[in-house]
Design a protein around this motif. Structure first.
Motif, PDB file in Angstrom:
ATOM      1  N   THR A  12       0.952  -5.158  42.207  1.00  0.00           N
ATOM      2  CA  THR A  12       2.044  -4.864  41.840  1.00  0.00           C
ATOM      3  C   THR A  12       2.153  -4.443  40.249  1.00  0.00           C
ATOM      4  N   LEU A  13       2.875  -3.888  39.766  1.00  0.00           N
ATOM      5  CA  LEU A  13       3.026  -3.111  38.606  1.00  0.00           C
ATOM      6  C   LEU A  13       3.017  -4.303  37.356  1.00  0.00           C
ATOM      7  N   TYR A  84      12.498   9.353  47.659  1.00  0.00           N
ATOM      8  CA  TYR A  84      11.524   8.798  46.672  1.00  0.00           C
ATOM      9  C   TYR A  84      10.252   9.644  46.623  1.00  0.00           C
ATOM     10  N   LEU A  85       9.571   9.784  45.436  1.00  0.00           N
ATOM     11  CA  LEU A  85       8.362  10.488  45.101  1.00  0.00           C
ATOM     12  C   LEU A  85       7.580  10.765  46.031  1.00  0.00           C
ATOM     13  N   ARG A 127       4.657   3.951  41.581  1.00  0.00           N
ATOM     14  CA  ARG A 127       3.369   4.015  40.627  1.00  0.00           C
ATOM     15  C   ARG A 127       2.320   4.809  41.906  1.00  0.00           C
ATOM     16  N   ASP A 128       2.010   4.349  42.844  1.00  0.00           N
ATOM     17  CA  ASP A 128       1.213   5.047  43.685  1.00  0.00           C
ATOM     18  C   ASP A 128       1.586   6.573  43.963  1.00  0.00           C
ATOM     19  N   ALA A 129       2.645   6.740  44.175  1.00  0.00           N
ATOM     20  CA  ALA A 129       3.157   8.189  44.396  1.00  0.00           C
ATOM     21  C   ALA A 129       2.751   9.044  43.159  1.00  0.00           C
ATOM     22  N   GLU A 168      12.726   1.853  31.840  1.00  0.00           N
ATOM     23  CA  GLU A 168      11.968   2.244  30.754  1.00  0.00           C
ATOM     24  C   GLU A 168      10.624   1.484  31.174  1.00  0.00           C
ATOM     25  N   GLU A 169      10.507   0.254  31.379  1.00  0.00           N
ATOM     26  CA  GLU A 169       9.447  -0.565  31.551  1.00  0.00           C
ATOM     27  C   GLU A 169       8.457   0.278  32.656  1.00  0.00           C
ATOM     28  N   LEU A 170       9.091   0.463  33.610  1.00  0.00           N
ATOM     29  CA  LEU A 170       8.440   1.099  34.694  1.00  0.00           C
ATOM     30  C   LEU A 170       7.787   2.333  34.292  1.00  0.00           C
ATOM     31  N   TYR A 171       8.796   3.337  33.779  1.00  0.00           N
ATOM     32  CA  TYR A 171       8.171   4.702  33.526  1.00  0.00           C
ATOM     33  C   TYR A 171       7.310   4.892  32.552  1.00  0.00           C
TER      34      TYR A 171
END
Length: 264
Positions: A12-13, A84-85, A127-129, A168-171
Protein backbone atom coordinates in the motif's frame (compact mmCIF):
# COMPACT_ATOMS: atom_id res chain seq x y z
CA UNK A 1 15.72 4.22 -9.47
CA UNK A 2 14.53 2.40 -12.58
CA UNK A 3 16.28 -0.79 -11.49
CA UNK A 4 14.92 -0.71 -7.97
CA UNK A 5 11.36 -0.08 -9.13
CA UNK A 6 11.32 -3.34 -11.01
CA UNK A 7 11.85 -5.25 -7.81
CA UNK A 8 9.22 -3.51 -5.73
CA UNK A 9 6.33 -5.78 -4.79
CA UNK A 10 2.72 -4.92 -4.17
CA UNK A 11 2.19 -2.86 -1.06
CA UNK A 12 0.00 0.00 0.00
CA UNK A 13 1.01 3.58 -0.58
CA UNK A 14 1.21 4.19 3.14
CA UNK A 15 4.31 2.03 3.15
CA UNK A 16 6.06 4.60 0.97
CA UNK A 17 5.73 7.48 3.40
CA UNK A 18 3.96 7.89 6.74
CA UNK A 19 0.83 10.02 6.41
CA UNK A 20 2.30 12.74 8.61
CA UNK A 21 5.36 13.02 6.38
CA UNK A 22 3.33 12.88 3.18
CA UNK A 23 1.17 15.77 4.33
CA UNK A 24 4.21 17.99 4.96
CA UNK A 25 6.39 17.03 1.99
CA UNK A 26 6.21 19.09 -1.15
CA UNK A 27 7.13 18.15 -4.69
CA UNK A 28 10.78 17.27 -5.36
CA UNK A 29 10.46 18.59 -8.91
CA UNK A 30 9.72 22.23 -9.68
CA UNK A 31 10.13 22.23 -13.46
CA UNK A 32 10.28 20.00 -16.49
CA UNK A 33 13.64 18.76 -17.64
CA UNK A 34 12.91 20.60 -20.90
CA UNK A 35 10.46 23.47 -20.37
CA UNK A 36 8.04 24.83 -22.96
CA UNK A 37 6.93 21.52 -24.49
CA UNK A 38 5.62 21.66 -28.03
CA UNK A 39 4.11 18.17 -28.36
CA UNK A 40 1.87 17.16 -25.44
CA UNK A 41 -0.35 14.15 -24.87
CA UNK A 42 -3.06 14.32 -22.19
CA UNK A 43 -4.43 11.07 -20.77
CA UNK A 44 -7.43 11.00 -18.45
CA UNK A 45 -11.20 11.06 -18.38
CA UNK A 46 -14.14 13.48 -18.45
CA UNK A 47 -12.35 15.89 -16.11
CA UNK A 48 -10.27 16.74 -19.16
CA UNK A 49 -12.75 16.58 -22.01
CA UNK A 50 -15.44 18.78 -20.39
CA UNK A 51 -15.93 22.27 -21.89
CA UNK A 52 -14.20 21.64 -25.22
CA UNK A 53 -11.25 19.87 -23.59
CA UNK A 54 -8.47 21.02 -21.34
CA UNK A 55 -5.80 20.42 -23.99
CA UNK A 56 -7.37 23.03 -26.25
CA UNK A 57 -7.30 25.66 -23.49
CA UNK A 58 -3.63 25.03 -22.71
CA UNK A 59 -2.64 25.02 -26.39
CA UNK A 60 -4.40 28.32 -27.01
CA UNK A 61 -2.73 29.89 -23.97
CA UNK A 62 0.63 28.67 -25.30
CA UNK A 63 -0.11 30.02 -28.78
CA UNK A 64 -0.92 33.41 -27.27
CA UNK A 65 2.25 33.39 -25.17
CA UNK A 66 4.57 32.11 -27.91
CA UNK A 67 3.22 33.43 -31.23
CA UNK A 68 6.52 32.82 -33.03
CA UNK A 69 6.20 29.05 -32.57
CA UNK A 70 2.39 28.78 -32.53
CA UNK A 71 2.38 26.60 -35.64
CA UNK A 72 4.73 24.13 -33.93
CA UNK A 73 2.54 23.62 -30.86
CA UNK A 74 0.51 20.43 -30.96
CA UNK A 75 -1.44 18.44 -28.40
CA UNK A 76 -3.67 15.41 -28.30
CA UNK A 77 -6.08 14.17 -25.65
CA UNK A 78 -7.01 10.54 -25.02
CA UNK A 79 -9.88 10.24 -22.56
CA UNK A 80 -12.25 7.50 -21.44
CA UNK A 81 -15.37 8.43 -19.51
CA UNK A 82 -15.02 7.52 -15.84
CA UNK A 83 -11.68 5.80 -16.45
CA UNK A 84 -8.93 4.99 -13.99
CA UNK A 85 -5.37 5.25 -15.29
CA UNK A 86 -5.10 1.47 -15.12
CA UNK A 87 -7.75 1.25 -17.84
CA UNK A 88 -5.63 3.14 -20.37
CA UNK A 89 -3.35 1.34 -22.83
CA UNK A 90 -0.62 3.97 -22.78
CA UNK A 91 1.74 2.14 -25.11
CA UNK A 92 -0.80 2.35 -27.94
CA UNK A 93 -1.00 6.14 -27.55
CA UNK A 94 2.71 6.91 -27.83
CA UNK A 95 3.06 6.81 -31.62
CA UNK A 96 2.59 10.42 -32.75
CA UNK A 97 2.27 9.56 -36.43
CA UNK A 98 -0.79 7.46 -35.63
CA UNK A 99 -2.33 10.55 -34.02
CA UNK A 100 -1.42 12.87 -36.87
CA UNK A 101 1.54 14.59 -35.20
CA UNK A 102 4.88 15.18 -36.92
CA UNK A 103 7.13 14.72 -33.90
CA UNK A 104 7.32 12.53 -30.76
CA UNK A 105 5.64 13.74 -27.59
CA UNK A 106 7.70 15.89 -25.24
CA UNK A 107 5.35 15.40 -22.31
CA UNK A 108 2.58 12.98 -21.36
CA UNK A 109 0.18 14.32 -18.72
CA UNK A 110 -1.47 11.59 -16.62
CA UNK A 111 -4.75 12.34 -14.81
CA UNK A 112 -6.17 9.74 -12.45
CA UNK A 113 -9.76 9.02 -11.48
CA UNK A 114 -11.41 11.50 -9.10
CA UNK A 115 -11.68 8.79 -6.43
CA UNK A 116 -8.12 7.51 -6.75
CA UNK A 117 -7.13 8.73 -3.29
CA UNK A 118 -10.19 7.49 -1.40
CA UNK A 119 -9.15 3.95 -0.44
CA UNK A 120 -5.99 1.89 -0.04
CA UNK A 121 -6.98 -0.29 -2.98
CA UNK A 122 -7.53 2.69 -5.30
CA UNK A 123 -4.33 4.39 -4.16
CA UNK A 124 -2.38 1.22 -4.91
CA UNK A 125 -4.06 0.89 -8.31
CA UNK A 126 -3.13 4.50 -9.12
CA UNK A 127 0.49 4.02 -8.10
CA UNK A 128 0.86 0.77 -10.03
CA UNK A 129 -0.66 2.33 -13.16
CA UNK A 130 1.56 5.42 -12.99
CA UNK A 131 4.70 3.29 -12.55
CA UNK A 132 3.73 1.13 -15.52
CA UNK A 133 2.82 4.09 -17.74
CA UNK A 134 5.92 6.05 -16.71
CA UNK A 135 8.15 3.20 -17.85
CA UNK A 136 6.50 3.20 -21.28
CA UNK A 137 6.60 6.99 -21.55
CA UNK A 138 10.23 7.21 -20.47
CA UNK A 139 11.22 4.64 -23.10
CA UNK A 140 10.07 7.07 -25.82
CA UNK A 141 12.14 9.95 -24.44
CA UNK A 142 9.10 11.88 -23.22
CA UNK A 143 8.54 13.16 -19.67
CA UNK A 144 5.70 11.94 -17.47
CA UNK A 145 3.70 14.58 -15.61
CA UNK A 146 0.95 14.00 -13.05
CA UNK A 147 -2.23 16.09 -13.08
CA UNK A 148 -3.47 16.43 -9.49
CA UNK A 149 -7.26 16.33 -9.67
CA UNK A 150 -9.56 18.69 -7.73
CA UNK A 151 -11.72 17.46 -4.87
CA UNK A 152 -15.49 17.20 -5.09
CA UNK A 153 -17.51 20.31 -4.25
CA UNK A 154 -20.19 20.46 -1.57
CA UNK A 155 -22.79 19.52 -4.20
CA UNK A 156 -21.34 16.02 -4.50
CA UNK A 157 -22.84 13.14 -2.52
CA UNK A 158 -19.37 12.09 -1.36
CA UNK A 159 -18.12 15.56 -0.43
CA UNK A 160 -15.26 15.41 2.07
CA UNK A 161 -13.59 18.62 3.35
CA UNK A 162 -10.32 16.69 3.67
CA UNK A 163 -10.35 15.27 0.15
CA UNK A 164 -7.86 17.77 -1.29
CA UNK A 165 -5.29 16.76 1.33
CA UNK A 166 -5.72 13.07 0.44
CA UNK A 167 -5.31 13.77 -3.27
CA UNK A 168 -2.28 15.98 -2.68
CA UNK A 169 -0.60 13.32 -0.55
CA UNK A 170 -1.14 10.62 -3.17
CA UNK A 171 0.07 12.61 -6.17
CA UNK A 172 3.01 14.14 -4.32
CA UNK A 173 4.19 10.79 -2.97
CA UNK A 174 4.01 9.03 -6.35
CA UNK A 175 5.49 12.04 -8.15
CA UNK A 176 8.42 12.15 -5.74
CA UNK A 177 8.95 8.40 -5.97
CA UNK A 178 9.41 8.70 -9.74
CA UNK A 179 10.92 12.21 -9.68
CA UNK A 180 8.29 13.55 -12.07
CA UNK A 181 6.54 16.90 -12.12
CA UNK A 182 3.13 17.18 -10.43
CA UNK A 183 0.70 19.89 -11.56
CA UNK A 184 -1.25 21.07 -8.47
CA UNK A 185 -4.64 21.62 -10.09
CA UNK A 186 -6.49 20.37 -7.01
CA UNK A 187 -4.69 22.89 -4.81
CA UNK A 188 -5.53 25.68 -7.25
CA UNK A 189 -9.24 24.83 -6.98
CA UNK A 190 -8.99 24.88 -3.19
CA UNK A 191 -7.17 28.22 -3.18
CA UNK A 192 -9.63 29.81 -5.60
CA UNK A 193 -12.62 28.68 -3.52
CA UNK A 194 -11.02 30.05 -0.35
CA UNK A 195 -10.63 33.46 -1.97
CA UNK A 196 -13.85 33.58 -3.99
CA UNK A 197 -16.32 30.93 -2.83
CA UNK A 198 -19.06 32.38 -5.02
CA UNK A 199 -17.16 31.58 -8.23
CA UNK A 200 -18.36 28.14 -9.35
CA UNK A 201 -15.50 25.95 -10.54
CA UNK A 202 -17.65 22.80 -10.57
CA UNK A 203 -20.96 22.23 -12.32
CA UNK A 204 -23.67 22.22 -9.67
CA UNK A 205 -25.54 19.18 -10.98
CA UNK A 206 -22.85 16.74 -9.86
CA UNK A 207 -20.23 18.67 -7.86
CA UNK A 208 -17.49 16.76 -9.65
CA UNK A 209 -16.90 17.97 -13.20
CA UNK A 210 -15.45 21.41 -13.97
CA UNK A 211 -17.43 24.40 -15.09
CA UNK A 212 -15.86 26.45 -17.92
CA UNK A 213 -14.19 28.55 -15.21
CA UNK A 214 -12.91 25.35 -13.60
CA UNK A 215 -11.46 24.14 -16.89
CA UNK A 216 -9.89 27.56 -17.37
CA UNK A 217 -8.27 27.45 -13.93
CA UNK A 218 -7.02 23.91 -14.58
CA UNK A 219 -5.51 24.97 -17.91
CA UNK A 220 -3.89 28.04 -16.38
CA UNK A 221 -2.34 25.81 -13.71
CA UNK A 222 -1.04 23.39 -16.35
CA UNK A 223 0.42 26.30 -18.31
CA UNK A 224 2.04 27.80 -15.19
CA UNK A 225 3.68 24.45 -14.44
CA UNK A 226 4.91 23.57 -17.93
CA UNK A 227 5.98 26.90 -19.41
CA UNK A 228 8.52 29.50 -18.36
CA UNK A 229 6.31 32.48 -19.20
CA UNK A 230 3.82 33.62 -16.58
CA UNK A 231 0.19 32.83 -17.33
CA UNK A 232 -0.78 36.13 -15.67
CA UNK A 233 -1.89 38.50 -18.40
CA UNK A 234 -2.46 35.78 -21.00
CA UNK A 235 -5.13 37.12 -23.40
CA UNK A 236 -6.89 33.81 -24.02
CA UNK A 237 -10.32 33.79 -22.35
CA UNK A 238 -12.07 30.90 -24.14
CA UNK A 239 -13.13 33.28 -26.92
CA UNK A 240 -14.64 35.68 -24.40
CA UNK A 241 -16.60 32.99 -22.55
CA UNK A 242 -14.60 33.66 -19.36
CA UNK A 243 -15.16 37.11 -17.88
CA UNK A 244 -11.92 39.13 -18.06
CA UNK A 245 -11.87 39.84 -14.32
CA UNK A 246 -12.50 36.16 -13.55
CA UNK A 247 -9.78 35.14 -15.99
CA UNK A 248 -7.30 37.51 -14.34
CA UNK A 249 -8.19 36.13 -10.91
CA UNK A 250 -7.89 32.50 -12.03
CA UNK A 251 -4.57 33.16 -13.75
CA UNK A 252 -3.15 34.68 -10.56
CA UNK A 253 -4.41 31.78 -8.46
CA UNK A 254 -2.80 29.32 -10.85
CA UNK A 255 0.52 31.17 -10.85
CA UNK A 256 0.58 31.54 -7.06
CA UNK A 257 -0.46 27.93 -6.42
CA UNK A 258 2.26 26.51 -8.66
CA UNK A 259 4.91 28.75 -7.10
CA UNK A 260 3.86 27.85 -3.58
CA UNK A 261 3.65 24.09 -4.22
CA UNK A 262 7.06 23.94 -5.91
CA UNK A 263 8.93 25.81 -3.19
CA UNK A 264 7.75 23.73 -0.24
Amino acid sequence: MKTSLAGIGIFTLTALLPASVMAETGSNRNALGSPNPQQILYVGNSYQYYNNSLHNYVKRMAEAAYPDIADQLNSKSVTISGAYLSQHDIKSYLFPDALGLPDPFDVVVLQGHSGAALSDEKRQDFRDAVLRHHKAIEATGAESVLYMTPAYSEDHNSYDPGMTDKIEELYTAVGNELDVLVIPVGLAFQNAYEQRPELALHVDYDGSHPSPEGSYLAAATVFAALYDTSVVGNPYTYYGRIDEDDAAFLQQVAEDTVAEYYRR
